[in-house]
Write a protein that holds these residues in place. Structure first.
Motif, PDB file in Angstrom:
ATOM      1  N   HIS A 247       0.819  -1.216   0.000  1.00 62.17           N
ATOM      2  CA  HIS A 247       0.000   0.000   0.000  1.00 62.17           C
ATOM      3  C   HIS A 247       0.849   1.261   0.000  1.00 62.17           C
ATOM      4  N   PHE A 248       1.843   1.330   0.853  1.00 62.44           N
ATOM      5  CA  PHE A 248       2.549   2.583   1.091  1.00 62.44           C
ATOM      6  C   PHE A 248       4.002   2.552   0.623  1.00 62.44           C
ATOM      7  N   ASN A 249       4.519   1.405   0.316  1.00 66.52           N
ATOM      8  CA  ASN A 249       5.843   1.307  -0.303  1.00 66.52           C
ATOM      9  C   ASN A 249       5.665   0.868  -1.748  1.00 66.52           C
ATOM     10  N   THR A 250       6.719   0.929  -2.485  1.00 63.73           N
ATOM     11  CA  THR A 250       6.653   0.552  -3.891  1.00 63.73           C
ATOM     12  C   THR A 250       6.354  -0.935  -4.013  1.00 63.73           C
ATOM     13  N   SER A 251       5.368  -1.265  -4.827  1.00 60.79           N
ATOM     14  CA  SER A 251       5.056  -2.668  -5.062  1.00 60.79           C
ATOM     15  C   SER A 251       6.174  -3.309  -5.869  1.00 60.79           C
ATOM     16  N   LEU A 252       6.308  -4.620  -5.744  1.00 55.30           N
ATOM     17  CA  LEU A 252       7.444  -5.337  -6.309  1.00 55.30           C
ATOM     18  C   LEU A 252       6.988  -6.403  -7.283  1.00 55.30           C
ATOM     19  N   VAL A 253       7.876  -6.722  -8.230  1.00 56.07           N
ATOM     20  CA  VAL A 253       7.697  -7.841  -9.157  1.00 56.07           C
ATOM     21  C   VAL A 253       8.826  -8.821  -8.898  1.00 56.07           C
ATOM     22  N   PHE A 254       8.490 -10.107  -8.849  1.00 50.92           N
ATOM     23  CA  PHE A 254       9.499 -11.115  -8.506  1.00 50.92           C
ATOM     24  C   PHE A 254      10.635 -11.099  -9.544  1.00 50.92           C
ATOM     25  N   ASN A 329      -1.607   6.808   5.217  1.00 52.32           N
ATOM     26  CA  ASN A 329      -1.441   7.409   3.895  1.00 52.32           C
ATOM     27  C   ASN A 329      -0.810   8.788   4.039  1.00 52.32           C
ATOM     28  N   CYS A 330       0.469   8.807   4.271  1.00 54.79           N
ATOM     29  CA  CYS A 330       1.155  10.064   4.575  1.00 54.79           C
ATOM     30  C   CYS A 330       1.341  10.932   3.330  1.00 54.79           C
ATOM     31  N   HIS A 331       1.491  10.324   2.182  1.00 54.08           N
ATOM     32  CA  HIS A 331       1.783  11.077   0.956  1.00 54.08           C
ATOM     33  C   HIS A 331       0.570  11.190   0.041  1.00 54.08           C
ATOM     34  N   ARG A 332      -0.590  10.850   0.557  1.00 58.54           N
ATOM     35  CA  ARG A 332      -1.837  10.906  -0.222  1.00 58.54           C
ATOM     36  C   ARG A 332      -1.658  10.199  -1.558  1.00 58.54           C
ATOM     37  N   ASP A 333      -1.247   8.957  -1.473  1.00 61.58           N
ATOM     38  CA  ASP A 333      -0.986   8.157  -2.662  1.00 61.58           C
ATOM     39  C   ASP A 333      -2.269   7.951  -3.455  1.00 61.58           C
ATOM     40  N   GLN A 334      -2.153   8.072  -4.770  1.00 61.20           N
ATOM     41  CA  GLN A 334      -3.333   7.980  -5.625  1.00 61.20           C
ATOM     42  C   GLN A 334      -3.927   6.576  -5.611  1.00 61.20           C
ATOM     43  N   VAL A 335      -3.050   5.568  -5.571  1.00 54.16           N
ATOM     44  CA  VAL A 335      -3.544   4.192  -5.551  1.00 54.16           C
ATOM     45  C   VAL A 335      -4.326   3.923  -4.270  1.00 54.16           C
ATOM     46  N   VAL A 336      -3.816   4.411  -3.149  1.00 61.38           N
ATOM     47  CA  VAL A 336      -4.510   4.220  -1.873  1.00 61.38           C
ATOM     48  C   VAL A 336      -5.846   4.951  -1.888  1.00 61.38           C
ATOM     49  N   ASP A 513     -19.154  18.261   7.389  1.00 61.60           N
ATOM     50  CA  ASP A 513     -18.926  16.982   6.702  1.00 61.60           C
ATOM     51  C   ASP A 513     -17.982  16.117   7.514  1.00 61.60           C
ATOM     52  N   MET A 514     -18.320  14.829   7.611  1.00 63.28           N
ATOM     53  CA  MET A 514     -17.520  13.910   8.422  1.00 63.28           C
ATOM     54  C   MET A 514     -16.326  13.364   7.661  1.00 63.28           C
ATOM     55  N   SER A 515     -16.294  13.484   6.353  1.00 61.23           N
ATOM     56  CA  SER A 515     -15.187  12.931   5.583  1.00 61.23           C
ATOM     57  C   SER A 515     -14.015  13.904   5.593  1.00 61.23           C
ATOM     58  N   SER A 516     -13.563  14.206   6.777  1.00 59.94           N
ATOM     59  CA  SER A 516     -12.488  15.176   6.933  1.00 59.94           C
ATOM     60  C   SER A 516     -11.172  14.551   6.525  1.00 59.94           C
ATOM     61  N   THR A 517     -10.304  15.388   5.967  1.00 58.26           N
ATOM     62  CA  THR A 517      -8.999  14.899   5.524  1.00 58.26           C
ATOM     63  C   THR A 517      -7.915  15.144   6.550  1.00 58.26           C
ATOM     64  N   ASP A 518      -8.256  15.678   7.724  1.00 59.34           N
ATOM     65  CA  ASP A 518      -7.214  15.930   8.715  1.00 59.34           C
ATOM     66  C   ASP A 518      -6.700  14.639   9.334  1.00 59.34           C
ATOM     67  N   PHE A 519      -7.414  13.539   9.153  1.00 61.07           N
ATOM     68  CA  PHE A 519      -6.961  12.263   9.701  1.00 61.07           C
ATOM     69  C   PHE A 519      -5.984  11.558   8.757  1.00 61.07           C
ATOM     70  N   THR A 520      -5.982  11.925   7.508  1.00 63.74           N
ATOM     71  CA  THR A 520      -5.138  11.252   6.520  1.00 63.74           C
ATOM     72  C   THR A 520      -3.668  11.505   6.826  1.00 63.74           C
ATOM     73  N   GLY A 521      -2.902  10.417   6.875  1.00 59.64           N
ATOM     74  CA  GLY A 521      -1.472  10.537   7.133  1.00 59.64           C
ATOM     75  C   GLY A 521      -1.124  10.926   8.552  1.00 59.64           C
ATOM     76  N   LEU A 522      -2.026  10.689   9.499  1.00 59.52           N
ATOM     77  CA  LEU A 522      -1.770  11.099  10.881  1.00 59.52           C
ATOM     78  C   LEU A 522      -0.582  10.361  11.494  1.00 59.52           C
ATOM     79  N   SER A 523      -0.309   9.157  11.061  1.00 65.85           N
ATOM     80  CA  SER A 523       0.790   8.386  11.654  1.00 65.85           C
ATOM     81  C   SER A 523       2.144   9.037  11.428  1.00 65.85           C
TER      82      SER A 523
END
Length: 908
Positions: A247-254, A329-336, A513-523
């Motif tokens: 999810h948050f690191n680069t996906s890999l191919v064997f 999701n610290c970098h607001r990744d598009q895939v996530v 609105d409850m869909s606040s973005t202040d929680f995104t990337g809180l970690s």
């Protein structure tokens, strides 16, 4: 020894022969017993069937391991259940195995083997250290040992995973479901158009079985894509390629050109590079360091949820997964973001590529210039500003960024913007020190974190007698206030009302609105990053109860945060449902610098103690009411295991009798059963703390080097209860009236103590008089005791003499008894002989009388005869024979009679 034996053989030869015969008999018996020793032990009973005859499980209760191997080769998937008939876990798991077999018996062969009977092959070839043991075989692959919970649903879930270790993904929706799952996933692309079994497919299939063999929880999922257009979305082009999604690191191919394409290598590669979003914890119930090792990694969020492994969908886990994705999701990744939209069941745009290459970030949304965000801050009583102001309006004035659009086009405050504003406000608090309390002051100051943002704070004083919330027509927000003590009359403080915190605005304003973005990337924006763990509440609710969950909860859902390093423990309010919104608010409350969460305190049940008790028992729930609100309080900390603590009870009881109950309270608390906030805990027992009235923050600890006695405690209380001993500011110097009232109060205390001392002296004199009487009675009792002791000794001596005399008389009695018995025996013998003689004497008399009559008759007959005949009748010589019927001569008859009479005379 030989000489004595020869002498005994010479004297008593029969004893020697008997000894030899007895020895031979003993040797024979010993040999016979040793030869039959194996028959003394009762042979083991033959085993019986462990499962019923109607059970779908094949029960090999005689341990026929060879037959189990034979039937295993003919089946695709086989479950072997090794059990011991006496094992409680085996007996408990029997019903679970039967339930799972009833669901899967048409596809899987269930075989139960008794591996305890000593004559069975299983016992001879297998050496298990525990029972039961479950092995699964998929064709020739195995064994795959199952170590999960002995529950039918979990066993069935694991068997189904072994039956179908690969998930086939035919569509984009299925692909999104696979990638948005909280468990790490490995995808393989294989084209089946060229051949029924493309190269590498069997290796990939075996790798999935290896993952189940190494990790019985099955946390790594394996999927297969057969559509090349679908495979391009995950950057798979060539058949046989393997993709690991993260999810948050680069996906890999064997890397097939670097690592050999084997089942073991694929699984190891996936295991080493996987990314764990959530982790299931399944303690086995014994001694384990599982929870300890996880808590060492940092703060942990434990989520207890009722989990059904066989359910097709888990809405609650999807919400928790959404929270975890947003939290990390610290970098607001598009895939996530796309996966989050899929989890929210929102119609997403065309699915974009999930290639490992860096993704292009979307431009920031346009800024909205609207009214600034404001929030009401209530200052605590202990704060230095509370002398002048107690309520401040804190507003954010931003020149760029910060305010994000919402679905209803309303400005929305960022949680961390408000947190940063609050931090900066506390740093600038000295600005408000010299303002009159009845005025309102506003001040602008820059942010401590960014030079492009500034904040405005307007502080004022709210009426101190008003409690609760006050509706304000001018302000958008409600103004909370708390009640302060008037410090007049009794020393009582009202319980503060609940004050909303900055992260709880959504409770007050549902239109936001409850869909606040202040929680995104809180970690990534806090140094208290949480590790999220899931536990099945159906199996481990006992752990939840120990963490503070109510035992009577209808729905077994519970959340708790444990931070071992900070020694903190917080729980989500059980009254709130466990959902995405409450979980985000709970995590935000924990992450803020000045966390409003209260540490969960475990305490005993609050008991209603009657008022006549001199010492008040304090618990966790009553600590605030008894110690921090009432008058002067002397608190004793003790525990049940403290051996010295009970010896102080009489001291504190006397102290409670001396002190007036209307101004002093003597209390105690069992700290082994009741938790307290850290500022009120102690490091040794027993410990005594004094909380003075109106100055609870100036609590004093009783000196450790001073003995805990009644005079010392009285001096300690009188010294620290005096307000003059407390530090005071010049601005708050006591007035003359206050000093006079305090003097009157102290004089009343002194007079009360003098009266109590007089009562004590009277009691002491009474006790001394009673002591003299008791001592006199004790001395008299001692004299009586000495006299009784001497009498006892005299009686014991007399008793011993009488006992000796009694023994002598008993011996003499026995001797005389024996002599009398001997004499009686002799007399009996004489009586018997006399009786015999009397009988013989009677017969002799009769015989003599008869002979005399015969002799007289002969004499009469012979007297008239002539002399010639008389001469002819003379006895013949002794040698001549005598005719029968002839009578002996008179001389011989008289001699015989004389001889017969002689014994009679002797007898007489």
């Amino acid at each position: 020894g030989l000489r004595s034996a020869s002498l005994m053989a010479r004297r008593r030869p029969e004893l020697l022969c008997g000894a030899v015969a007895l020895g031979c008999a003993l040797l024979l018996a010993l040999k016979f017993t040793c030869s039959r020793a194996k028959d003394v032990i009762i042979p083991a009973k033959p085993p019986v069937s462990f499962f019923s005859s109607r059970s779908p499980v094949l029960d090999l209760f005689q341990g026929q391991l060879d037959y189990a191997e034979h039937v295993r080769r003919d089946s695709e998937v086989v479950l072997l259940f090794f059990y011991a008939p006496w094992c409680g876990q085996s007996i408990a798991a029997r019903a679970e195995i039967e339930q799972a077999a009833s669901q899967l018996s048409d596809q899987v062969l269930f075989v139960a083997i008794n591996c305890w009977w000593n004559q069975g092959k299983c016992r001879k070839q297998k050496h298990f250290f525990y029972f039961p043991v479950i092995y699964l075989y998929h064709r020739s692959f195995g064994p795959i040992e199952y170590k999960g919970p002995m529950s039918a649903v979990y066993i069935e879930k694991f068997v189904r995973r072994v039956m179908k270790p690969l998930l086939y993904i035919p569509s984009q929706s299925e692909l999104l479901d696979f990638l948005s799952n909280y468990e790490p996933g490995v995808l393989g692309f294989f084209e089946f158009s060229g051949s029924p079994q493309p190269p590498g497919y069997l290796t990939f299939f075996t790798s999935a079985l290896h993952s189940l063999k190494k990790d019985y929880l099955g946390t790594v999922r394996f999927g297969v894509i057969t559509n090349k257009h679908l495979a391009k979305l995950v950057s798979l082009v060539h058949s046989g390629s393997v993709y690991l999604h993260r999810h948050f690191n680069t996906s890999l191919v064997f890397p097939r050109e670097v690592i050999n394409y084997t089942a073991e290598n694929i699984y190891k590669w996936a295991l080493e590079n996987r990314e764990t979003l959530l982790r299931w914890l399944r303690p086995h119930g014994g001694k384990s360091l599982l929870l300890n090792n996880e808590l060492k990694k940092g703060p942990a969020l434990f989520l207890f949820i009722p989990f059904n492994p066989l359910a097709e969908s888990h809405p609650l886990i999807d919400e928790i997964t959404e929270v975890a994705l947003e939290y990390n999701n610290c970098h607001r990744d598009q895939v996530v973001e796309q996966l989050l939209q899929h989890l929210r069941r929102v119609d997403a745009p065309v699915f974009r590529s999930l290639a490992p290459e860096p993704l292009v970030q979307l431009p920031d949304p346009p800024l909205i210039t609207a009214s600034p965000c404001c929030n009401t801050v209530v200052l605590p009583q202990w704060h230095s500003i509370s002398r002048t102001h107690n309520v401040c309006e804190l507003c954010i004035n931003q020149t760029a960024g910060g305010i994000k659009p919402s679905s209803v086009s309303m400005p929305q405050c960022s949680f961390f913007e408000m947190a940063a504003a609050l931090d900066s406000f506390y740093l600038k608090e000295q600005t408000f020190h010299h303002v009159a309390s009845d005025s309102i002051e506003c001040s602008n100051f820059l942010s401590s974190y960014s030079p492009f943002r500034y904040y405005t704070a307007c502080c004022r004083t709210v009426n101190r007698g008003v409690t609760g919330f006050i509706d304000s027509e001018q302000d958008v927000f409600e103004t909370p206030t708390i009640a302060f003590s008037s410090l007049e009359g009794k020393c009582e403080v009202d319980t503060p009302s609940s004050v909303p915190h900055i992260e709880e605005n959504r409770y007050l304003f549902p239109e936001v609105d409850m869909s606040s973005t202040d929680f995104t990337g809180l970690s990534c924006r806090t140094n208290k990053t949480l590790n999220i763990y899931l536990l099945d509440s159906n199996l481990f609710w006992l752990y939840a109860e120990r963490l503070g969950a109510p035992s009577t909860a209808r729905v077994k859902e519970f959340a708790a945060i444990v931070d071992v390093k900070e020694e903190s423990h917080y729980i989500l309010d059980p009254k709130q449902a466990l959902m995405k919104f409450t979980l985000e608010s709970f995590i935000q409350n924990f992450s803020v610098l000045y966390s409003p969460l209260k540490r969960h305190l475990i305490g005993s049940d609050s008991a209603q103690f009657p008022s006549q008790h001199l010492i008040t028992e304090v618990t966790t729930d009553t600590f605030w009411e008894v110690v921090l609100q009432k008058q002067d309080v002397l608190l004793l900390y003790y525990a049940q295991w403290c051996g010295f603590c009970p010896s102080l009870n009489h001291v504190f009881i006397q102290l409670a009798r001396l002190l007036p109950s209307d101004t002093f309270t003597v209390a105690r608390i069992d700290v082994s059963q009741n938790d307290l906030p850290w500022e009120f805990m102690v490091d040794r027992l027993p410990t005594v703390l004094f909380f003075p009235c109106e100055r609870k923050d100036l609590s004093v600890k009783y000196p450790e080097d001073l003995p805990i006695t009644l005079p010392n405690l009285l001096r300690f209380i009188l010294h620290h209860s005096d307000p003059a001993s407390a530090p005071q500011d010049l601005a708050n110097a006591p007035t003359k009236e206050c000093l006079q009232s305090e003097a009157v109060l102290q004089q009343g205390h002194i007079s009360h103590l003098e009266r109590e001392i007089q009562k004590l002296r009277a009691e002491i004199s009474t006790l001394q008089h009673a002591q003299v009487q008791v001592e006199a009675r004790l001395s008299s009792a001692r004299r009586d005791e000495h006299q009784l002791l001497r009498q006892k000794q005299t009686l014991e001596q007399q008793h011993s003499l009488l006992q000796l005399h009694s023994e002598q008389l008993q011996a003499l009695y026995e001797q005389k008894t024996q002599e009398l018995e001997e004499l009686a025996r002799r007399l009996q013998e004489l009586a018997d002989a006399s009786e015999n003689l009397l009988t013989e004497n009677t017969w002799l008399k009769i015989l003599v009388a008869t002979m005399e009559r015969k002799l007289e008759g002969k004499a009469r007959a012979e007297n008239p005869a002539p002399p010639e005949e008389a001469h002819s009748d003379r006895p013949e010589p002794s040698g001549a024979p005598r005719l029968p019927g002839s009578t002996p001569p008179p001389s011989s008859a008289s001699s015989a009679l004389a001889s017969d009479r002689s014994p009679e005379n002797r007898t007489d």
